[in-house]
Design an enzyme around this catalytic site. Sequence first.
Site, PDB file in Angstrom:
ATOM      1  N   HIS A  82      51.381 -26.669 -37.865  1.00 30.87           N
ATOM      2  CA  HIS A  82      50.705 -27.777 -38.527  1.00 30.87           C
ATOM      3  C   HIS A  82      51.729 -28.513 -39.377  1.00 30.87           C
ATOM      4  O   HIS A  82      52.549 -27.901 -40.056  1.00 30.87           O
ATOM      5  CB  HIS A  82      49.568 -27.231 -39.401  1.00 30.87           C
ATOM      6  CG  HIS A  82      48.961 -28.266 -40.288  1.00 30.87           C
ATOM      7  ND1 HIS A  82      48.499 -29.463 -39.806  1.00 30.87           N
ATOM      8  CD2 HIS A  82      48.763 -28.293 -41.637  1.00 30.87           C
ATOM      9  CE1 HIS A  82      48.033 -30.189 -40.815  1.00 30.87           C
ATOM     10  NE2 HIS A  82      48.176 -29.506 -41.935  1.00 30.87           N
ATOM     11  N   ASN A 102      50.989 -36.037 -42.411  1.00 30.98           N
ATOM     12  CA  ASN A 102      49.994 -34.995 -42.136  1.00 30.98           C
ATOM     13  C   ASN A 102      48.715 -35.672 -41.631  1.00 30.98           C
ATOM     14  O   ASN A 102      48.000 -36.304 -42.408  1.00 30.98           O
ATOM     15  CB  ASN A 102      49.736 -34.213 -43.431  1.00 30.98           C
ATOM     16  CG  ASN A 102      48.722 -33.092 -43.250  1.00 30.98           C
ATOM     17  OD1 ASN A 102      48.084 -32.981 -42.208  1.00 30.98           O
ATOM     18  ND2 ASN A 102      48.572 -32.265 -44.269  1.00 30.98           N
ATOM     19  N   CYS A 149      42.714 -28.597 -41.532  1.00 30.75           N
ATOM     20  CA  CYS A 149      43.933 -28.632 -40.715  1.00 30.75           C
ATOM     21  C   CYS A 149      43.954 -27.554 -39.637  1.00 30.75           C
ATOM     22  O   CYS A 149      44.768 -27.617 -38.711  1.00 30.75           O
ATOM     23  CB  CYS A 149      45.152 -28.488 -41.627  1.00 30.75           C
ATOM     24  SG  CYS A 149      45.165 -29.760 -42.887  1.00 30.75           S
TER      25      CYS A 149
HETATM   26  O1  UT7 Z   1      47.514 -29.855 -44.682  1.00 31.19           O
HETATM   27  C1  UT7 Z   1      46.686 -29.123 -45.522  1.00 31.19           C
HETATM   28  C2  UT7 Z   1      47.433 -28.218 -46.375  1.00 31.19           C
HETATM   29  N1  UT7 Z   1      48.244 -28.943 -47.303  1.00 31.19           N
HETATM   30  C3  UT7 Z   1      49.486 -28.539 -47.537  1.00 31.19           C
HETATM   31  O2  UT7 Z   1      49.958 -27.631 -46.926  1.00 31.19           O
HETATM   32  C4  UT7 Z   1      50.256 -29.256 -48.626  1.00 31.19           C
HETATM   33  C5  UT7 Z   1      50.917 -28.233 -49.528  1.00 31.19           C
HETATM   34  N2  UT7 Z   1      51.602 -28.795 -50.663  1.00 31.19           N
HETATM   35  C6  UT7 Z   1      52.681 -29.605 -50.594  1.00 31.19           C
HETATM   36  O3  UT7 Z   1      53.114 -29.984 -49.524  1.00 31.19           O
HETATM   37  C7  UT7 Z   1      53.397 -29.946 -51.872  1.00 31.19           C
HETATM   38  O4  UT7 Z   1      52.897 -29.137 -52.897  1.00 31.19           O
HETATM   39  C8  UT7 Z   1      53.267 -31.431 -52.265  1.00 31.19           C
HETATM   40  C9  UT7 Z   1      54.050 -32.306 -51.303  1.00 31.19           C
HETATM   41  C10 UT7 Z   1      51.824 -31.850 -52.303  1.00 31.19           C
HETATM   42  C11 UT7 Z   1      53.902 -31.638 -53.654  1.00 31.19           C
HETATM   43  O5  UT7 Z   1      55.248 -31.191 -53.654  1.00 31.19           O
HETATM   44  P1  UT7 Z   1      55.753 -30.167 -54.756  1.00 31.19           P
HETATM   45  O6  UT7 Z   1      57.161 -29.949 -54.489  1.00 31.19           O
HETATM   46  O7  UT7 Z   1      54.845 -28.963 -54.737  1.00 31.19           O
HETATM   47  O8  UT7 Z   1      55.581 -30.996 -56.064  1.00 31.19           O
HETATM   48  P2  UT7 Z   1      54.815 -30.598 -57.400  1.00 31.19           P
HETATM   49  O9  UT7 Z   1      53.352 -30.785 -57.218  1.00 31.19           O
HETATM   50  O10 UT7 Z   1      55.318 -29.268 -57.865  1.00 31.19           O
HETATM   51  O11 UT7 Z   1      55.368 -31.719 -58.362  1.00 31.19           O
HETATM   52  C12 UT7 Z   1      56.743 -31.773 -58.775  1.00 31.19           C
HETATM   53  C13 UT7 Z   1      56.968 -33.056 -59.536  1.00 31.19           C
HETATM   54  C14 UT7 Z   1      55.902 -33.343 -60.582  1.00 31.19           C
HETATM   55  O12 UT7 Z   1      56.508 -33.948 -61.693  1.00 31.19           O
HETATM   56  P3  UT7 Z   1      56.840 -33.079 -62.996  1.00 31.19           P
HETATM   57  O13 UT7 Z   1      55.526 -32.530 -63.467  1.00 31.19           O
HETATM   58  O14 UT7 Z   1      57.790 -32.022 -62.554  1.00 31.19           O
HETATM   59  O15 UT7 Z   1      57.440 -34.107 -63.918  1.00 31.19           O
HETATM   60  C15 UT7 Z   1      55.022 -34.350 -59.890  1.00 31.19           C
HETATM   61  O16 UT7 Z   1      54.336 -35.191 -60.796  1.00 31.19           O
HETATM   62  O17 UT7 Z   1      56.956 -34.150 -58.614  1.00 31.19           O
HETATM   63  C16 UT7 Z   1      56.025 -35.140 -59.100  1.00 31.19           C
HETATM   64  N3  UT7 Z   1      55.472 -35.830 -57.950  1.00 31.19           N
HETATM   65  C17 UT7 Z   1      56.020 -36.931 -57.433  1.00 31.19           C
HETATM   66  N4  UT7 Z   1      57.122 -37.634 -57.760  1.00 31.19           N
HETATM   67  C18 UT7 Z   1      57.406 -38.718 -57.026  1.00 31.19           C
HETATM   68  C19 UT7 Z   1      54.373 -35.496 -57.233  1.00 31.19           C
HETATM   69  N5  UT7 Z   1      54.198 -36.388 -56.251  1.00 31.19           N
HETATM   70  C20 UT7 Z   1      55.188 -37.282 -56.333  1.00 31.19           C
HETATM   71  C21 UT7 Z   1      55.551 -38.433 -55.617  1.00 31.19           C
HETATM   72  N6  UT7 Z   1      56.663 -39.105 -55.971  1.00 31.19           N
HETATM   73  N7  UT7 Z   1      54.854 -38.849 -54.536  1.00 31.19           N
END
Ligand code: UT7
Length: 329
Positions: free
Chosen positions: A256, A286, A116
């Site tokens: 970004h 993204n 990125c």
């Molecule tokens: O561009 C390159 C660099 N990349 C980035 O900068 C991305 C950085 N990371 C992020 O943007 C976020 O971490 C994500 C969008 C990838 C994920 O969001 P988050 O708020 O960090 O979610 P999480 O991984 O902490 O997951 C929270 C919950 C989990 O469920 P439990 O374990 O709490 O029951 C996940 O399984 O949300 C769940 N989850 C979803 N639920 C519905 C993860 N993805 C989804 C989804 N729909 N698509």
Amino acid sequence: MELRKVAITGVHGYVPDYILTNKELETMVDTSDEWIRTRTGVEERHILKEPGKATSDMGMHAVKGLLEKTNTPASEIDLLICATVTPDTIFPDTANTICHKAGLNKAWGFDINAACSGFLFALSTGSLFIQAGRYNKIVVVGADKMSSIVDYEDRTTCVIFGDGGGAVLLEAANEGFGLEDFVFKGDGSGREFLHMKAGGSLKPPSHETVDNKEHYVFQEGRSVFKAAIKGMTETIKEVMSRNSLSPDDIQWVVPHQANKRIIDGVANMLDFDHSKVMMNINKYGNTTAATLPLCLWDYESQLQKGDGLILTAFGGGFTWGSTYLTWAY
Ligand code: UT7
């Protein structure tokens, strides 16, 4: 040797026609429009579905549009640099394919793979050739067909990414505005949090790697999230301090587009008014190396000559950094 100042003198973007909405994703994986909007800010993303079309085709459209709108003959371009993590093929590079498809018959090219941060790194690399007086016109492309490396059964990644490409023209600056400074960083120990496990020399493709879905993006979202806010905030602070800038000197922050919450977090940490932070993640998701040129393209009509801009990115590698420039037109 006297160094010339270098400016962006044009920008153009391209996104494929097909729009993948959150509603459609709801039918593909266990997710919801509400979760995606509130956790990422993405509402829809464009996907290159046409068989036989690749990253170079999006780059080609962006470059052709750029040359047309800036009245630049293709034969005047000396060099094209393409930032991408989804090259058409592992080799040859995508930059040379774009040159061929866009009719840049005098240009040579090469790719930069910095995920990125690729567009930012390519922008500065390209500017050095003009700064040193070696070339006069360079095109820098950021393009990624993320749909080619995303697992549409993995809800943690497939909702975030989209396809697109953007291109800028670099020329020697006439009126003192242009690229001013940059702060770039890298930390290879971050690679475990965001990478593709197979397909390279470490783990060449095999039936097993395909069965294990190791040719898709792997991301440990939470770790990347935290590192992204920290990395972008720190490098913005550093580039501002090196140039004695206060928030009032900056008319636009161009971040970004990985997650709206990351962008808001960076703006809050730096006390930037959110109205001057470019945001288009809602419509493109993204697009990796394409997010920054697509932002400049979308906001081009609002930019004024002399505006102070900070471009900032964070991505796989880890790679990250911030660039300060003054808008030249
Ligand atoms: O561009 C390159 C660099 N990349 C980035 O900068 C991305 C950085 N990371 C992020 O943007 C976020 O971490 C994500 C969008 C990838 C994920 O969001 P988050 O708020 O960090 O979610 P999480 O991984 O902490 O997951 C929270 C919950 C989990 O469920 P439990 O374990 O709490 O029951 C996940 O399984 O949300 C769940 N989850 C979803 N639920 C519905 C993860 N993805 C989804 C989804 N729909 N698509």
